[in-house]
Design an enzyme around this catalytic site. Structure first.
Site, short mmCIF file in Angstrom:
data_model
loop_
_atom_site.label_atom_id
_atom_site.label_comp_id
_atom_site.label_asym_id
_atom_site.label_seq_id
_atom_site.Cartn_x
_atom_site.Cartn_y
_atom_site.Cartn_z
N HIS A 1 -16.25 4.20 -4.75
CA HIS A 1 -15.36 5.33 -4.42
C HIS A 1 -15.44 6.41 -5.49
O HIS A 1 -14.45 7.08 -5.80
CB HIS A 1 -13.90 4.86 -4.22
CG HIS A 1 -13.73 4.05 -2.97
ND1 HIS A 1 -12.51 3.61 -2.53
CD2 HIS A 1 -14.63 3.63 -2.05
CE1 HIS A 1 -12.65 2.93 -1.40
NE2 HIS A 1 -13.93 2.92 -1.10
N TYR B 1 -14.24 10.31 -1.66
CA TYR B 1 -13.21 9.85 -2.59
C TYR B 1 -13.15 10.66 -3.88
O TYR B 1 -12.13 10.64 -4.58
CB TYR B 1 -13.41 8.36 -2.92
CG TYR B 1 -12.83 7.46 -1.86
CD1 TYR B 1 -11.48 7.14 -1.87
CD2 TYR B 1 -13.60 6.98 -0.82
CE1 TYR B 1 -10.93 6.34 -0.88
CE2 TYR B 1 -13.07 6.19 0.17
CZ TYR B 1 -11.72 5.86 0.14
OH TYR B 1 -11.17 5.08 1.11
N ARG C 1 0.85 -1.20 0.00
CA ARG C 1 0.00 0.00 0.00
C ARG C 1 0.89 1.25 0.00
O ARG C 1 0.60 2.24 -0.69
CB ARG C 1 -0.92 -0.01 1.23
CG ARG C 1 -1.74 1.28 1.36
CD ARG C 1 -2.73 1.24 2.51
NE ARG C 1 -3.49 2.48 2.59
CZ ARG C 1 -4.49 2.70 3.43
NH1 ARG C 1 -4.88 1.75 4.27
NH2 ARG C 1 -5.13 3.86 3.45
N ASP D 1 -17.81 0.56 2.83
CA ASP D 1 -18.36 1.18 4.05
C ASP D 1 -18.31 2.71 4.02
O ASP D 1 -18.69 3.36 4.98
CB ASP D 1 -17.63 0.65 5.29
CG ASP D 1 -16.18 1.11 5.36
OD1 ASP D 1 -15.74 1.91 4.51
OD2 ASP D 1 -15.48 0.67 6.29
P1 NAD Z 1 -4.66 -5.91 6.73
O1 NAD Z 1 -3.41 -6.00 5.93
O2 NAD Z 1 -4.58 -5.62 8.18
O3 NAD Z 1 -5.48 -7.27 6.57
C1 NAD Z 1 -5.56 -8.00 5.39
C2 NAD Z 1 -5.26 -9.47 5.65
O4 NAD Z 1 -5.41 -10.14 4.41
C3 NAD Z 1 -3.84 -9.73 6.14
O5 NAD Z 1 -3.85 -10.48 7.34
C4 NAD Z 1 -3.22 -10.53 4.99
O6 NAD Z 1 -2.29 -11.50 5.40
C5 NAD Z 1 -4.44 -11.17 4.36
N1 NAD Z 1 -4.25 -11.63 2.98
C6 NAD Z 1 -3.47 -11.12 2.01
N2 NAD Z 1 -3.59 -11.86 0.89
C7 NAD Z 1 -4.48 -12.84 1.16
C8 NAD Z 1 -5.03 -13.92 0.40
N3 NAD Z 1 -4.68 -14.12 -0.86
N4 NAD Z 1 -5.91 -14.75 1.00
C9 NAD Z 1 -6.28 -14.55 2.28
N5 NAD Z 1 -5.80 -13.56 3.06
C10 NAD Z 1 -4.91 -12.72 2.49
O7 NAD Z 1 -5.58 -4.82 5.99
P2 NAD Z 1 -6.82 -3.98 6.52
O8 NAD Z 1 -6.43 -2.54 6.57
O9 NAD Z 1 -7.38 -4.59 7.74
O10 NAD Z 1 -7.84 -4.12 5.31
C11 NAD Z 1 -8.35 -5.37 4.89
C12 NAD Z 1 -9.05 -5.23 3.56
O11 NAD Z 1 -10.29 -4.59 3.70
C13 NAD Z 1 -8.28 -4.40 2.52
O12 NAD Z 1 -8.48 -4.97 1.24
C14 NAD Z 1 -8.95 -3.06 2.60
O13 NAD Z 1 -8.74 -2.31 1.43
C15 NAD Z 1 -10.36 -3.51 2.77
N6 NAD Z 1 -11.34 -2.53 3.26
C16 NAD Z 1 -12.37 -2.29 2.45
C17 NAD Z 1 -13.36 -1.44 2.83
C18 NAD Z 1 -14.46 -1.15 1.87
O14 NAD Z 1 -15.12 -0.15 1.99
N7 NAD Z 1 -14.67 -1.99 0.86
C19 NAD Z 1 -13.31 -0.84 4.10
C20 NAD Z 1 -12.21 -1.11 4.91
C21 NAD Z 1 -11.24 -1.99 4.49
C1 G6P Z 2 -12.93 3.59 3.70
C2 G6P Z 2 -13.14 2.97 2.36
C3 G6P Z 2 -12.36 1.71 2.26
C4 G6P Z 2 -10.89 1.95 2.53
C5 G6P Z 2 -10.74 2.60 3.89
C6 G6P Z 2 -9.32 3.01 4.14
O1 G6P Z 2 -13.51 2.82 4.69
O2 G6P Z 2 -14.49 2.71 2.11
O3 G6P Z 2 -12.56 1.15 1.00
O4 G6P Z 2 -10.17 0.75 2.51
O5 G6P Z 2 -11.54 3.74 3.98
O6 G6P Z 2 -9.19 3.40 5.47
P1 G6P Z 2 -7.76 3.51 6.14
O7 G6P Z 2 -8.06 3.88 7.55
O8 G6P Z 2 -7.12 2.15 6.00
O9 G6P Z 2 -7.03 4.57 5.39
MN MN Z 3 -14.66 1.44 0.28
#
Ligand code: NAD
Ligand code: G6P
Ligand code: MN
Length: 458
Positions: free
Chosen positions: A199, A281, A91, A169
């Site tokens: 986004h 976004y 990232r 979210d």
């Molecule tokens: P993080 O790195 O703490 O957690 C991600 C986990 O995924 C890690 O433990 C990692 O080892 C694991 N991982 C990586 N590749 C993998 C695979 N191929 N199979 C299974 N597990 C795997 O990250 P985070 O900040 O907690 O975010 C988690 C995810 O949620 C990210 O993709 C983030 O962008 C997403 N997110 C999305 C939204 C949304 O609005 N859609 C909101 C918040 C977070």
């Molecule tokens: C929002 C978005 C997610 C994104 C996150 C990043 O929740 O909807 O898609 O992953 O923000 O937040 P962070 O705290 O990791 O910058």
């Molecule tokens: Mn999002």
């Protein structure tokens, strides 16, 4: 009933598990499984998940923690996916490489988001294949894994029959902030309409118990010159850490650190285009130059997250193991977990509750392509989403969306075909990139940085 969390080592796992456990009666959940490819990370998170389930809430939900797909998915009804392919280290690259070239560097937007997308497409397909092979036939994957827009387009292209719903979210986080600004305690009575790509969208109406909130909200934003309520802004001096202690605000990560600027951006956008409330976004696409100017190319959001959310979580686990004491604040809970757990309830119990989801357009927005993946409201029941169709959207929004959509579609095509030219077109077309030459410079740096993750581009 089994719910598997893919990406069990995520910083959001504990919060999501708590939201599930608090809804255990509606979900009738017997077992939660954590699956990750990173054993040590997940094992630490599992310590606190175990505490939440069996000490704090004293549930009889079984917990299984595994790195084996068969163990993870066999007979699962729901898979909540949240993988971050490449972790925070990558990232950081996504954010810093474009900034070095004077462009927006962001987790999911612009070229950073496209780089993240190219890492994530194939691991997501692997997860879908595992679900198809082992899970219940009527499984649902509820996917948070980013970049959700690119991931959903890849699912549409490569696994059109997968039972997956991609979600975000951010709109509900914006509604949380709107409720706080408008002094509304019962936010469940807020109803909104929205359209866009993930986004990349707009609220067209927000009402509370029949009252149109938009005039009041517009006035508030113009007066405060930011969407964030005062309670979030107490410690303005410490912008970098925005450490407000007032009850109810400390858990909202969307108000911390550099997030500040996008809430300011909502004011700046609405000062010019007051009709709709923009998703935060959109700031990255409408104020590219300003974003680059206030960014520190040596310290980006990835660094903020590693220094706060990630560090607090793992320090919290260590403290618990050493002292038996738990500081709940470090295990983020709230809307993020509630949203995905409530969506599972709607699917399982056929409630027809209204959610925003990312889905194939199929005429929902008449002046967007049939096969665009759009983010729109839908009623959710046991057969999946029933999408609400709408009138054509205005030319400004439609033009912006078409440019972004085609950029994302080219990216996915380029990734699937291994085509350097298509990926370069995707980068060149993106609104965050000023020229083809800059697009190529960024792409070439990214190929180098992503060599362990990306397919080869020829
Ligand atoms: P993080 O790195 O703490 O957690 C991600 C986990 O995924 C890690 O433990 C990692 O080892 C694991 N991982 C990586 N590749 C993998 C695979 N191929 N199979 C299974 N597990 C795997 O990250 P985070 O900040 O907690 O975010 C988690 C995810 O949620 C990210 O993709 C983030 O962008 C997403 N997110 C999305 C939204 C949304 O609005 N859609 C909101 C918040 C977070
Ligand atoms: C929002 C978005 C997610 C994104 C996150 C990043 O929740 O909807 O898609 O992953 O923000 O937040 P962070 O705290 O990791 O910058
Ligand atoms: Mn999002």
């Amino acid at each position: 009933m089994i719910i598997t969390i893919c990406g069990g080592g995520s910083t959001f796992t504990a919060g999501i598990v708590k939201s599930i456990a608090l809804r255990r009666e509606e979900l009738e959940v017997d077992e939660i499984r954590l699956f990750d490819i990173f054993k040590e990370r997940q094992d630490k998170v599992a310590v606190i998940v175990d505490w939440i389930l069996h000490e704090e809430l004293k549930c009889d939900i079984k917990l299984t923690v595994t790195t084996d797909p068969e163990t993870a998915y066999t007979d699962a009804s729901f898979i909540f996916a949240q993988m971050r392919v490449g972790g925070y280290a990558m990232r950081e690259q996504d954010e810093k490489i474009p900034l070095r070239h004077g462009c927006v560097g962001q987790e999911t937007c612009g070229t950073g988001g496209m780089a993240y997308g190219m890492r994530t497409i194939f691991p997501m397909m692997k997860m879908i294949d595992d679900a198809e092979k082992y899970a219940k036939k009527d499984y649902w994957i509820l996917n948070y894994s980013n970049p959700a827009s690119i991931v959903s387009e890849a699912c549409r292209r490569l696994r059109p029959n997968a039972r997956i719903i991609n979600i975000c979210d951010m709109p509900i986080a914006i509604i949380d902030v709107v409720a706080a600004a408008m002094n509304i305690k019962d936010k469940e009575n807020i109803v909104y309409d929205y359209f866009g790509l993930n986004h990349f969208g707009w609220f067209t109406s927000i009402t509370y118990k029949g009252e149109d909130l938009m005039p009041r909200l517009r006035e508030y934003i113009m007066e405060h010159k930011i969407l964030l309520p005062d309670a979030y802004l107490k410690d303005k001096a410490a912008l970098g850490v925005s450490a407000n202690k007032e009850k109810g605000t400390e858990g909202n990560r969307h108000t911390k650190g550099s997030w500040y600027y996008v809430w300011k951006g909502v004011y700046e956008i609405m000062a010019n285009f007051p009709d709709m409330l923009p998703n935060t976004y959109l700031n990255y696409y409408l104020q590219q130059k300003e974003f680059v100017e206030h960014s520190n190319p040596d310290h980006t959001r990835a660094n903020e997250v590693m220094e706060t959310r990630e560090k607090n979580l793992f320090d919290g686990v260590d403290t618990y193991l050493a002292t038996g004491k738990v500081d709940e604040k470090v295990f983020y809970a709230g809307s993020h977990g509630d949203w995905i757990a409530d969506l599972a309830i709607a699917l399982k119990n056929d409630t027809k509750a209204r959610f925003l989801i990312i889905t194939e357009n199929r005429g929902t927005i008449p002046n967007m392509p049939y096969d665009a993946m759009v983010e729109v409201p839908a009623y959710i029941g046991k057969n999946g989403p029933e999408v609400i169709s709408r009138d054509p959207i205005p030319l400004f929004q439609q033009g912006l969306m078409m440019q972004q959509l085609n950029s994302e579609k080219l990216l996915v095509e380029g990734c699937i075909e291994g085509s350097y030219e298509k990926v370069l077109q995707a980068f060149t077309l993106n609104k965050t990139v000023p020229s083809m030459t800059v697009a190529k410079e960024i792409l070439d740096d990214m190929i180098e940085a992503n060599k362990d993750f990306w397919p080869e581009l020829k």
